[in-house]
Enzyme design. Sequence first.
Site, mmCIF file in Angstrom:
data_model
loop_
_atom_site.group_PDB
_atom_site.id
_atom_site.type_symbol
_atom_site.label_atom_id
_atom_site.label_comp_id
_atom_site.label_asym_id
_atom_site.label_seq_id
_atom_site.Cartn_x
_atom_site.Cartn_y
_atom_site.Cartn_z
ATOM 1 N N HIS A 128 91.768 -47.908 54.294
ATOM 2 C CA HIS A 128 90.835 -46.942 54.868
ATOM 3 C C HIS A 128 89.457 -47.142 54.249
ATOM 4 C CE1 HIS A 128 94.324 -43.944 55.855
ATOM 5 N NE2 HIS A 128 94.177 -44.886 56.777
ATOM 6 N N LYS A 182 90.939 -54.100 59.355
ATOM 7 C CA LYS A 182 89.831 -53.856 60.272
ATOM 8 C C LYS A 182 88.536 -54.402 59.690
ATOM 9 C CE LYS A 182 91.714 -49.774 62.591
ATOM 10 N NZ LYS A 182 91.489 -48.344 62.916
ATOM 11 N N ARG A 187 99.269 -51.819 59.021
ATOM 12 C CA ARG A 187 99.223 -51.535 60.448
ATOM 13 C C ARG A 187 100.082 -52.581 61.159
ATOM 14 N NH1 ARG A 187 93.973 -51.329 58.408
ATOM 15 N NH2 ARG A 187 92.964 -49.276 58.542
ATOM 16 N N TYR A 238 96.891 -36.918 54.549
ATOM 17 C CA TYR A 238 98.175 -36.850 53.849
ATOM 18 C C TYR A 238 98.198 -35.780 52.759
ATOM 19 C CZ TYR A 238 98.878 -41.327 56.144
ATOM 20 O OH TYR A 238 98.992 -42.312 57.096
#
Length: 317
Positions: free
Chosen positions: A283, A175, A151, A292
């Site tokens: 993720h 995250k 990211r 995807y």
Amino acid sequence: MTKAPASALISAFLEMMAAERGASPHTLDAYRRDLDDYVGSLKAGKSDPVTAGDGDMRRYMAELGAAGLAPRTQARRLSAVRQFHKFLYSDGYRNEDPSANIDSPRQGQTLPKFLTIDEIDRLIAAASNHSGIKGKRLLAMVELMYATGMRVSELVELPYAAAARDPQMLIVRGKGDKERLVPLSDPARDALRDYIAVRDAFIPSDKSDGHTNRAGQSSYLFPSRGKTGHLTRQMFLNMIKDLAVDAGVAPSRVSPHVLRHSFASHLLANGADLRSLQKMLGHSDISTTQIYTHVLESRLRGLVQEHHPLAHMGKPE
């Protein structure tokens, strides 16, 4: 049931998100904006977070639709409001959760936008043609972005220690402060090595900004003279938009997130599996990675058409 000002409730919620879920400053800012908007709607309807019912929430969602917000944006706002009300209920500010019966806006499936391999090659070639220390930094950032699928916030906030010793694997903090390992390609390592050789030129001369130690060393891989101490997401966005012009690629098609999508799509198209991709992208749920699968479907159709004997029946030799 405890009565408290809306601003205090939002602050308490954000403190919980930071302490218990490791939400980043960017995520907390987004939550605050969404909840401030929600509270503004409640005030207009003579209500507040403690007394609001599901009718107030439905009215707010109707307002978002009337304002022309995309279903995806509406869903994000609703997610923030739901988490806020779950917090108020679980912490005793309310006796019930009014968000439980609110349906999410219907969303069409949006496929991730990505560049072709040729377009990526042109971006990298254009970055290679940039001279000087800024050219080395630009090339290193583009190569890292495409090689790892990071990211943009993870890229600009990379610590110098993560890349200082010519690593083959890069530790990325994502995250929730979760760390993951991603492999570096040889071109990315070469570009990173060339950049680190000139990195000191980007370190601010003012040692009192809180981002450098006594030896004048910045803690960030990509330092800058701004208040954050590192290159910002907006600065990197501007850099790759200009790079797209140099490469003959429409700037509207290029963004840091498009580079991340390109990394994922190209890996899958060349045989990577979803579980491995999930780990590299950071993720927490594989359902996020499944956006995807359109790439997998296209590749599988090609394999069937090329190799399955029935696919060629009835066709002239």
